[in-house]
Write a protein that holds these residues in place. Structure first.
Motif, mmCIF file in Angstrom:
data_model
loop_
_atom_site.group_PDB
_atom_site.id
_atom_site.type_symbol
_atom_site.label_atom_id
_atom_site.label_comp_id
_atom_site.label_asym_id
_atom_site.label_seq_id
_atom_site.Cartn_x
_atom_site.Cartn_y
_atom_site.Cartn_z
ATOM 1 N N THR A 70 11.312 -2.172 -3.247
ATOM 2 C CA THR A 70 11.841 -0.863 -3.309
ATOM 3 C C THR A 70 12.240 -0.596 -4.931
ATOM 4 N N LYS A 71 12.218 -1.484 -5.703
ATOM 5 C CA LYS A 71 12.066 -1.155 -7.259
ATOM 6 C C LYS A 71 10.686 -0.643 -7.748
ATOM 7 N N GLU A 72 9.638 -1.088 -7.047
ATOM 8 C CA GLU A 72 8.280 -0.820 -7.399
ATOM 9 C C GLU A 72 8.116 0.803 -7.013
ATOM 10 N N TRP A 73 8.712 0.915 -5.609
ATOM 11 C CA TRP A 73 8.568 2.334 -5.107
ATOM 12 C C TRP A 73 9.192 3.457 -5.811
ATOM 13 N N GLU A 74 10.441 3.100 -6.233
ATOM 14 C CA GLU A 74 11.353 4.010 -7.000
ATOM 15 C C GLU A 74 10.497 4.398 -8.447
ATOM 16 N N THR B 26 4.080 7.303 2.904
ATOM 17 C CA THR B 26 4.606 6.306 3.534
ATOM 18 C C THR B 26 3.948 5.117 2.826
ATOM 19 N N ALA B 27 4.794 3.695 2.740
ATOM 20 C CA ALA B 27 4.145 2.853 1.912
ATOM 21 C C ALA B 27 5.061 1.526 2.349
ATOM 22 N N HIS C 20 0.701 -1.150 0.055
ATOM 23 C CA HIS C 20 0.182 0.042 0.225
ATOM 24 C C HIS C 20 0.859 1.099 -0.047
ATOM 25 N N ILE C 21 0.274 2.174 -0.395
ATOM 26 C CA ILE C 21 0.959 3.748 -0.158
ATOM 27 C C ILE C 21 -0.198 4.622 0.574
#
Length: 108
Positions: free
Chosen positions: A76-80, A71-72, A58-59
């Motif tokens: 990490t790759k998907e977040w970036e 916040t999530a 989630h975010i």
């Protein structure tokens, strides 16, 4: 999955014309769910992406004195990729460079 966070230079004291565009920016981002309505549908008034369940990917976002705080729980790759997308969309829609002060992307 890992905990992630960032604070963008969309400040709480920004004028209404900025804040009026923020929901439109949210809606253009991948997996936008909308604002929580309470109970199983997340915390009332909080924006959510991917899931309302904070134990799943989630975010969420909140307005803090330092800026718009995300916040999530996600890889990490998907977040970036998601972070790059919101910065690009927000910069285009708001008409100024949106980024993270902490990373030196923008001035305070």
């Amino acid at each position: 999955m890992e905990l992630q966070e960032m604070i963008l230079n969309i400040r709480y004291e920004a004028p209404n014309e900025v804040w009026d565009k923020v929901p439109l920016i949210y809606a253009r981002l991948e997996n936008w769910l909308g604002y929580g309505t309470g109970g199983e549908n997340g915390e009332r008034g909080i924006p959510y992406w991917f899931s309302f369940n904070e134990n799943e990917k989630h975010i969420t976002a909140s307005v803090e004195p330092g800026g718009l705080h995300f916040t999530a729980l996600m890889d990490t790759k998907e977040w970036e990729v998601w972070v790059k997308s919101i910065k690009e969309i927000a910069t285009r829609e708001l008409g100024y460079k949106v980024g993270e002060i902490e990373l030196g992307e923008v001035d305070f």
